[in-house]
Design a protein around this motif. Structure first.
Motif, PDB file in Angstrom:
ATOM      1  N   ALA A 179       0.829  -1.209   0.000  1.00 18.83           N
ATOM      2  CA  ALA A 179       0.000   0.000   0.000  1.00 18.83           C
ATOM      3  C   ALA A 179       0.863   1.258   0.000  1.00 18.83           C
ATOM      4  O   ALA A 179       0.562   2.235  -0.704  1.00 18.83           O
ATOM      5  CB  ALA A 179      -0.929  -0.009   1.213  1.00 18.83           C
ATOM      6  N   ASP A 180       1.943   1.242   0.765  1.00 22.64           N
ATOM      7  CA  ASP A 180       2.831   2.410   0.816  1.00 22.64           C
ATOM      8  C   ASP A 180       3.547   2.623  -0.523  1.00 22.64           C
ATOM      9  O   ASP A 180       3.788   3.766  -0.935  1.00 22.64           O
ATOM     10  CB  ASP A 180       3.857   2.248   1.936  1.00 22.64           C
ATOM     11  CG  ASP A 180       3.228   2.320   3.330  1.00 22.64           C
ATOM     12  OD1 ASP A 180       2.096   2.838   3.442  1.00 22.64           O
ATOM     13  OD2 ASP A 180       3.853   1.842   4.292  1.00 22.64           O
ATOM     14  N   ALA A 181       3.895   1.524  -1.201  1.00 21.57           N
ATOM     15  CA  ALA A 181       4.542   1.655  -2.512  1.00 21.57           C
ATOM     16  C   ALA A 181       3.584   2.290  -3.524  1.00 21.57           C
ATOM     17  O   ALA A 181       3.983   3.159  -4.309  1.00 21.57           O
ATOM     18  CB  ALA A 181       4.992   0.281  -3.004  1.00 21.57           C
ATOM     19  N   LEU A 182       2.318   1.910  -3.486  1.00 19.25           N
ATOM     20  CA  LEU A 182       1.338   2.506  -4.395  1.00 19.25           C
ATOM     21  C   LEU A 182       1.093   3.974  -4.058  1.00 19.25           C
ATOM     22  O   LEU A 182       0.881   4.797  -4.952  1.00 19.25           O
ATOM     23  CB  LEU A 182       0.025   1.717  -4.332  1.00 19.25           C
ATOM     24  CG  LEU A 182       0.102   0.259  -4.803  1.00 19.25           C
ATOM     25  CD1 LEU A 182      -1.270  -0.400  -4.723  1.00 19.25           C
ATOM     26  CD2 LEU A 182       0.644   0.164  -6.224  1.00 19.25           C
ATOM     27  N   GLU A 183       1.162   4.309  -2.792  1.00 19.30           N
ATOM     28  CA  GLU A 183       1.002   5.714  -2.405  1.00 19.30           C
ATOM     29  C   GLU A 183       2.178   6.551  -2.914  1.00 19.30           C
ATOM     30  O   GLU A 183       1.989   7.683  -3.357  1.00 19.30           O
ATOM     31  CB  GLU A 183       0.893   5.827  -0.887  1.00 19.30           C
ATOM     32  CG  GLU A 183       0.840   7.254  -0.349  1.00 19.30           C
ATOM     33  CD  GLU A 183      -0.360   8.064  -0.835  1.00 19.30           C
ATOM     34  OE1 GLU A 183      -0.317   9.301  -0.709  1.00 19.30           O
ATOM     35  OE2 GLU A 183      -1.337   7.467  -1.341  1.00 19.30           O
ATOM     36  N   GLN A 184       3.392   5.982  -2.856  1.00 19.67           N
ATOM     37  CA  GLN A 184       4.539   6.690  -3.437  1.00 19.67           C
ATOM     38  C   GLN A 184       4.332   6.925  -4.928  1.00 19.67           C
ATOM     39  O   GLN A 184       4.663   7.991  -5.454  1.00 19.67           O
ATOM     40  CB  GLN A 184       5.818   5.875  -3.225  1.00 19.67           C
ATOM     41  CG  GLN A 184       6.365   5.912  -1.811  1.00 19.67           C
ATOM     42  CD  GLN A 184       7.739   5.279  -1.728  1.00 19.67           C
ATOM     43  OE1 GLN A 184       8.635   5.642  -2.479  1.00 19.67           O
ATOM     44  NE2 GLN A 184       7.898   4.336  -0.813  1.00 19.67           N
ATOM     45  N   MET A 185       3.773   5.920  -5.603  1.00 12.98           N
ATOM     46  CA  MET A 185       3.500   6.080  -7.031  1.00 12.98           C
ATOM     47  C   MET A 185       2.527   7.237  -7.261  1.00 12.98           C
ATOM     48  O   MET A 185       2.707   8.033  -8.186  1.00 12.98           O
ATOM     49  CB  MET A 185       2.915   4.788  -7.595  1.00 12.98           C
ATOM     50  CG  MET A 185       3.864   3.611  -7.609  1.00 12.98           C
ATOM     51  SD  MET A 185       3.090   2.141  -8.323  1.00 12.98           S
ATOM     52  CE  MET A 185       2.955   2.622 -10.045  1.00 12.98           C
ATOM     53  N   TRP A 186       1.500   7.333  -6.418  1.00 12.09           N
ATOM     54  CA  TRP A 186       0.521   8.406  -6.584  1.00 12.09           C
ATOM     55  C   TRP A 186       1.152   9.769  -6.304  1.00 12.09           C
ATOM     56  O   TRP A 186       0.934  10.731  -7.046  1.00 12.09           O
ATOM     57  CB  TRP A 186      -0.669   8.169  -5.660  1.00 12.09           C
ATOM     58  CG  TRP A 186      -1.654   9.298  -5.670  1.00 12.09           C
ATOM     59  CD1 TRP A 186      -1.891  10.212  -4.687  1.00 12.09           C
ATOM     60  CD2 TRP A 186      -2.547   9.648  -6.748  1.00 12.09           C
ATOM     61  NE1 TRP A 186      -2.856  11.098  -5.064  1.00 12.09           N
ATOM     62  CE2 TRP A 186      -3.279  10.784  -6.328  1.00 12.09           C
ATOM     63  CE3 TRP A 186      -2.783   9.118  -8.010  1.00 12.09           C
ATOM     64  CZ2 TRP A 186      -4.237  11.395  -7.139  1.00 12.09           C
ATOM     65  CZ3 TRP A 186      -3.733   9.722  -8.817  1.00 12.09           C
ATOM     66  CH2 TRP A 186      -4.453  10.849  -8.380  1.00 12.09           C
ATOM     67  N   GLN A 187       1.949   9.864  -5.242  1.00 12.56           N
ATOM     68  CA  GLN A 187       2.578  11.133  -4.898  1.00 12.56           C
ATOM     69  C   GLN A 187       3.562  11.580  -5.973  1.00 12.56           C
ATOM     70  O   GLN A 187       3.732  12.785  -6.212  1.00 12.56           O
ATOM     71  CB  GLN A 187       3.309  11.003  -3.553  1.00 12.56           C
ATOM     72  CG  GLN A 187       2.392  10.774  -2.360  1.00 12.56           C
ATOM     73  CD  GLN A 187       1.469  11.950  -2.084  1.00 12.56           C
ATOM     74  OE1 GLN A 187       1.752  13.082  -2.468  1.00 12.56           O
ATOM     75  NE2 GLN A 187       0.348  11.687  -1.415  1.00 12.56           N
ATOM     76  N   LYS A 188       4.190  10.626  -6.645  1.00 11.81           N
ATOM     77  CA  LYS A 188       5.159  10.948  -7.694  1.00 11.81           C
ATOM     78  C   LYS A 188       4.513  11.019  -9.084  1.00 11.81           C
ATOM     79  O   LYS A 188       5.215  11.121 -10.082  1.00 11.81           O
ATOM     80  CB  LYS A 188       6.278   9.900  -7.699  1.00 11.81           C
ATOM     81  CG  LYS A 188       7.085   9.882  -6.407  1.00 11.81           C
ATOM     82  CD  LYS A 188       8.055   8.724  -6.362  1.00 11.81           C
ATOM     83  CE  LYS A 188       9.206   8.926  -7.308  1.00 11.81           C
ATOM     84  NZ  LYS A 188      10.237   7.851  -7.172  1.00 11.81           N
ATOM     85  N   ARG A 189       3.174  10.959  -9.111  1.00 14.10           N
ATOM     86  CA  ARG A 189       2.412  11.051 -10.362  1.00 14.10           C
ATOM     87  C   ARG A 189       2.864  10.005 -11.373  1.00 14.10           C
ATOM     88  O   ARG A 189       3.146  10.293 -12.527  1.00 14.10           O
ATOM     89  CB  ARG A 189       2.538  12.458 -10.960  1.00 14.10           C
ATOM     90  CG  ARG A 189       1.978  13.535 -10.044  1.00 14.10           C
ATOM     91  CD  ARG A 189       2.057  14.896 -10.689  1.00 14.10           C
ATOM     92  NE  ARG A 189       1.477  15.926  -9.824  1.00 14.10           N
ATOM     93  CZ  ARG A 189       1.396  17.212 -10.140  1.00 14.10           C
ATOM     94  NH1 ARG A 189       1.860  17.629 -11.306  1.00 14.10           N
ATOM     95  NH2 ARG A 189       0.859  18.080  -9.299  1.00 14.10           N
ATOM     96  N   ARG A 190       2.891   8.762 -10.913  1.00 17.75           N
ATOM     97  CA  ARG A 190       3.333   7.670 -11.764  1.00 17.75           C
ATOM     98  C   ARG A 190       2.171   6.854 -12.329  1.00 17.75           C
ATOM     99  O   ARG A 190       2.401   5.852 -13.006  1.00 17.75           O
ATOM    100  CB  ARG A 190       4.285   6.749 -10.988  1.00 17.75           C
ATOM    101  CG  ARG A 190       5.649   7.387 -10.754  1.00 17.75           C
ATOM    102  CD  ARG A 190       6.573   6.493  -9.940  1.00 17.75           C
ATOM    103  NE  ARG A 190       6.826   5.203 -10.539  1.00 17.75           N
ATOM    104  CZ  ARG A 190       7.683   4.977 -11.527  1.00 17.75           C
ATOM    105  NH1 ARG A 190       8.364   5.994 -12.060  1.00 17.75           N
ATOM    106  NH2 ARG A 190       7.872   3.761 -11.983  1.00 17.75           N
ATOM    107  N   TYR A 191       0.929   7.255 -12.045  1.00 16.58           N
ATOM    108  CA  TYR A 191      -0.194   6.535 -12.647  1.00 16.58           C
ATOM    109  C   TYR A 191      -1.431   7.414 -12.679  1.00 16.58           C
ATOM    110  O   TYR A 191      -1.566   8.375 -11.928  1.00 16.58           O
ATOM    111  CB  TYR A 191      -0.472   5.229 -11.897  1.00 16.58           C
ATOM    112  CG  TYR A 191      -1.137   5.378 -10.539  1.00 16.58           C
ATOM    113  CD1 TYR A 191      -2.529   5.462 -10.420  1.00 16.58           C
ATOM    114  CD2 TYR A 191      -0.393   5.394  -9.365  1.00 16.58           C
ATOM    115  CE1 TYR A 191      -3.142   5.568  -9.183  1.00 16.58           C
ATOM    116  CE2 TYR A 191      -0.995   5.501  -8.130  1.00 16.58           C
ATOM    117  CZ  TYR A 191      -2.374   5.585  -8.037  1.00 16.58           C
ATOM    118  OH  TYR A 191      -2.981   5.698  -6.806  1.00 16.58           O
TER     119      TYR A 191
END
Length: 349
Positions: A179-191
């Protein structure tokens, strides 16, 4: 009261009615449900090793074959396989992997591009891949080069339990870490949006901790349930596919790039009497209605089309002059290298 005042009151009345109107009484136009993504990616991961886990390799390669057939190119698919069953000495049919006992389709195929293999399939590499925190010398084929316009399909298969997924029987990733890895993706605008699929025991526990937006998730089993295999191939001697993935593939085989099938149909492909486990779905983080989301938003690929009304001039390429000299000269010319650049096509200044 003047006419201007009456007009102002009327405008206010109409405005207030527009604000407090019951939106449920109207059908939302289909255009509002369309995705604004600009590209598609897939991350397909088999986390288990050893010959008796043959079915997990068949699972992931079957999904790989489906997304390629529907338009996602290899350059936008990250394939992670822990063990190479095609080259296993126990395989009675080397260089092949089948996902059904009829052995009609060799899912290993002729053009499988494995990006992470063997012990490269680890928790660290998986998290680094998702978050983009890879070493500088990592080749392009091992990078998830997504952006804020990317729709990503994430498919995981292997062995798991309540709140964890094992990697190669030596380590595990927890639901909180994922879950934390997906949140990093969202914060970094990766999806833009993510469709998360996991086929393992107690699979739904892996998406319970998700808290990032625009994620639609499904799992082959609920907490406390096992995810079971489908059937054995007696020639190979092991189970060759899991039940959930078997019915997913049966559904995907009837999907084409212009299909009108929806994500809602996909989420119900394996009822309990077929899967023997209960398929879990989580859609509270997903903004769109799955009934109005085409399945090709995740399993297909955006195909950009340029429409123009301008005429396109096709320049006729002049033919080379035939050599009329003797045969000896012709033999010499055949052995000469052709020019690196077609000089006859370059306009003279």
């Amino acid at each position: 009261m003047s006419k201007i005042c009456c007009l102002k009151l009327f405008i206010c009345y109409v405005f207030l009615n527009l604000i407090f109107v019951d939106t449920d009484a109207f059908d939302i136009p289909e255009g509002f449900e369309k995705s604004n993504h600009t590209n598609n990616w897939a991350v397909l991961v088999d986390t288990s090793r050893f010959w008796f886990n043959y079915r997990h390799v068949a699972n992931v390669l079957s999904i790989y074959r489906s997304v390629k057939r529907l338009g996602i190119p290899d350059s936008q698919i990250i394939l992670m396989i822990s063990d190479d069953m095609a080259c296993n000495p126990r395989n009675p049919r080397p260089a092949t992997i089948f996902n059904n006992a009829h052995e009609q389709i060799n899912v290993y195929g002729d053009d499988v591009e494995v990006d992470y293999r063997g012990y490269e399939v680890s928790v660290e590499n998986f998290v680094r891949l998702l978050t983009g925190r890879v070493p500088p010398d990592t080749p392009r084929s091992k990078r998830l080069l997504t952006d804020e316009g990317s729709n990503i399909l994430i498919y995981l298969t292997g062995h798991g339990g309540d709140g964890f997924l094992k990697f190669q029987d030596s380590e595990e990733i927890t639901s909180q870490e994922l879950a934390d890895a997906l949140e990093q993706m969202w914060q970094k605008r990766r999806y833009n949006e993510i469709f998360f699929i996991i086929d393992t025991c107690q699979a739904s526990s892996m998406y319970e901790k998700f808290y990032s937006p625009n994620i639609l998730a499904t799992a082959s089993s609920l907490v406390g349930e096992d995810s079971l295999s489908h059937h054995v191939d007696s020639a190979i001697g092991v189970y060759i596919i899991d039940r959930y993935t078997y019915y997913v593939l049966e559904f995907l085989e009837n999907v084409h790039p212009n299909s009108h099938k929806t994500m809602s149909e996909f989420l119900s492909v394996c009822p309990k009497h077929a899967c023997i486990s209960t398929v879990g779905v989580r859609q509270d983080l997903f903004k769109r209605d799955p009934r109005k989301v085409p399945i090709t938003d995740f399993f297909g690929s955006v195909r950009p089309i340029i429409i123009t009304t301008d005429p396109i001039d096709i320049i006729e390429i002049p033919k080379r002059n035939k050599n009329t000299e003797n045969k000896t000269t012709n033999v010499v010319q055949k052995r000469m290298y052709l020019p690196q650049f077609p000089v006859h096509l370059i306009p003279s200044s």
